[in-house]
Write an enzyme that holds these catalytic residues in place. Structure first.
Site, short mmCIF file in Angstrom:
data_model
loop_
_atom_site.label_atom_id
_atom_site.label_comp_id
_atom_site.label_asym_id
_atom_site.label_seq_id
_atom_site.Cartn_x
_atom_site.Cartn_y
_atom_site.Cartn_z
CG ASP A 156 2.37 -3.97 3.25
OD1 ASP A 156 2.75 -4.24 4.06
OD2 ASP A 156 2.37 -2.68 2.73
CG HIS A 193 -0.62 3.90 8.49
ND1 HIS A 193 0.14 5.14 8.09
CD2 HIS A 193 -1.05 3.25 7.38
CE1 HIS A 193 0.29 5.02 6.57
NE2 HIS A 193 -0.35 3.84 6.27
CD GLU A 250 3.30 2.66 3.61
OE1 GLU A 250 3.19 1.45 3.88
OE2 GLU A 250 2.01 3.56 3.73
CD GLU A 286 4.67 -1.93 6.04
OE1 GLU A 286 4.21 -3.17 5.79
OE2 GLU A 286 4.07 -1.09 5.03
CG ASP A 317 5.10 -0.92 1.81
OD1 ASP A 317 5.64 -0.94 0.16
OD2 ASP A 317 3.94 -0.56 1.70
NE ARG A 332 2.56 7.63 1.64
CZ ARG A 332 2.40 6.77 2.20
NH1 ARG A 332 1.37 5.71 1.50
NH2 ARG A 332 3.06 6.08 3.41
CD GLN A 387 -1.01 4.94 -1.36
OE1 GLN A 387 0.10 5.60 -0.95
NE2 GLN A 387 -1.52 4.30 -0.40
CE LYS A 424 1.30 1.58 -0.70
NZ LYS A 424 1.87 2.03 0.92
CB THR A 426 9.94 -3.95 -0.54
OG1 THR A 426 8.47 -3.52 -1.35
CG2 THR A 426 9.04 -4.07 0.86
CD GLU A 485 0.85 7.91 9.35
OE1 GLU A 485 0.17 7.46 10.63
OE2 GLU A 485 1.52 7.10 8.69
MN MN Z 1 2.27 -0.52 3.47
#
Ligand code: MN
Length: 443
Positions: free
Chosen positions: A137, A144, A209, A211, A243, A247, A250, A263, A267, A383
């Site tokens: 990834d 971002h 996410e 993507e 993805d 958080r 993370q 993560k 997915t 975000e």
């Molecule tokens: Mn990602």
């Protein structure tokens, strides 16, 4: 690079009438998936989308109606995964596309024969389209990276390597699922700022996410380096990719080695892979903003600057449990575009192989969250909710900082340009289930 050819002709129509005004799958697209009829034990095989139907490539292959490279590619596409088709490379994939385009065009002599090889998409289920040996990834949206950097490191949002290296990490292929994936909220180590020690608890800050996923086509051997101008010879096509990200896990685990359990619990990808050839009309010039460093020579070429980008509009939606129960429409969360990416697909591929790392057909490269320059173009809740400080309000009055159990996230993508037929990627959706009960101590 495959240029625009007769398969992209805006005036081309199909005898599969639903294709002609289809927002995603007109005859100019022809994306690939692995499918079978729903609620059956049929074997998985390749299919190509045409309007609201799927043309069964196992039947095409068995009928032996194509010749040469196109027939060889059809045989590869008849397998339970698309790896063999991917590994054949561009020329062969292109021969199959031309043969399919011709056979599906209005007036084709093959129409009556092929009619019996169509399956309604509503009657089909999909599988992950290939065996994904490795999943990488990237982190290619500077918007971002800056927004997230600000939340994690207010004084130092963008690290100094960002404008030189297409940053990435190695993910986990075992948890990749196709659209419709449902998975339990992950549990893990979380250390809240007001505590001195971590706790082991269900994730409280679960995010998505937005993507794109790049599928590697023809593979390379260990030690072989892919020149930037040949990089797309190794790119089979592109899908949508969510993805999912925990958080709070993370924040506690990511230093010093980067993402790990935050993560790799799920997915989700879209079933349809839009080929690089289908995307040819939507290429975009690439440049770093004025004043930013020129990429190093191995990541820089005239060809990449002229047309290495892709103009792909990306949309993200949320459907909550309440919306489903009350039958109200899902909420639009954001719209962005892959053209904002700081690095192109060719740069990601050539960087990945620049140390001699072998690339295999079916390897998947996530692009990283594709947030655009404007706040409302953000590709994650982290975000949109300013790190969980500002809840967003949905049209039905519900609010969200992060995802709740029962939430379904839906992503769509499409390409439109004057003079070209609009094509789309279909969608990817995934749903959060409650966390699983944790095993208790035997004592
Ligand atoms: Mn990602």
């Amino acid at each position: 690079m495959l240029e625009i050819n007769e398969t992209h002709d805006i005036n081309l129509n199909s005898w599969v009438s639903s294709a002609n005004e289809h927002k995603d799958f007109p005859i100019q697209n022809l994306p690939f998936a692995i499918f079978r009829r729903k609620n059956t034990e049929q074997g998985w095989r390749g299919g190509v989308a045409i309007g609201d139907k799927i043309l069964d490539l196992a039947l095409i292959s068995a009928a032996n109606i194509f010749t040469g490279e196109a027939q060889q590619a059809a045989m590869a596409a008849a397998q339970p995964t698309l790896n063999d088709l991917m590994d054949l490379g561009k020329q062969s994939n292109s021969a199959l596309r031309r043969a399919l385009s011709k056979a599906l065009t209005n007036g084709s002599a093959l129409a009556s024969h092929l009619h019996s090889m169509l399956v309604d998409q509503k009657d089909a289920e999909y599988n992950v389209p290939c065996t994904v040996g490795d999943f990488t990834d990237f982190y290619t949206s500077i918007y971002h990276a800056t927004a997230v950097g600000k939340l994690f490191r207010p004084d130092n949002p963008l690290l100094p390597n960002y404008k030189w290296i297409p940053i990435g990490y190695h993910g986990r292929s075992s948890s990749i699922g196709v659209s419709g994936q449902k998975f339990p909220r992950p549990t893990g180590q979380i250390k809240s700022p007001n505590r001195t020690i971590p706790e082991f608890s269900p994730c409280k800050r679960l995010d998505y996410e937005l993507e794109m996923g790049l599928f590697i086509g023809k593979g390379t051997k260990l030690g072989e380096v892919i020149h930037i101008d040949n990089a797309e010879d190794h790119l089979f096509g592109i899908c949508l990719l969510n993805d999912w990200s925990a958080r709070d896990l993370q924040a506690w685990e990511y230093q010093p080695l980067g993402p790990f359990l935050a993560k790799n619990f799920a997915t989700t990808i879209s079933p349809w892979i839009v080929t690089t050839e289908a995307l040819a009309p939507f290429r975009h010039a690439f440049a770093h903003p004025e004043g930013d460093p020129e990429p190093l020579p191995y990541l820089n070429s005239t060809k990449n600057s002229a047309s290495g980008g892709f103009n792909i509009t990306l949309d993200c939606f949320l459907e909550t449990q309440k919306m489903r129960e009350e039958k109200t429409p899902m909420a639009a969360l954001s719209r962005s575009n892959f053209k904002h990416s700081y690095w192109t697909a060719a740069q990601m591929i050539s960087h990945h192989s620049s140390n001699g790392c072998a690339m295999q057909a079916g390897d998947l490269l996530g692009t990283g969250t594709q947030s655009g320059p404007e706040e409302q173009e953000a590709g994650s809740l982290l975000e949109l909710s300013k790190g969980g400080k500002a809840a967003i309000t949905l049209p039905n009055g519900e609010t969200r900082t992060f995802l709740e159990d029962g939430d379904t996230v839906i992503m769509r993508a499409s390409c439109a340009k004057k003079g070209a037929k609009t094509i789309g990627f279909g969608e990817v959706s995934g749903t959060i289930l409650p966390s699983l009960p944790q095993p208790t101590s035997s004592q």
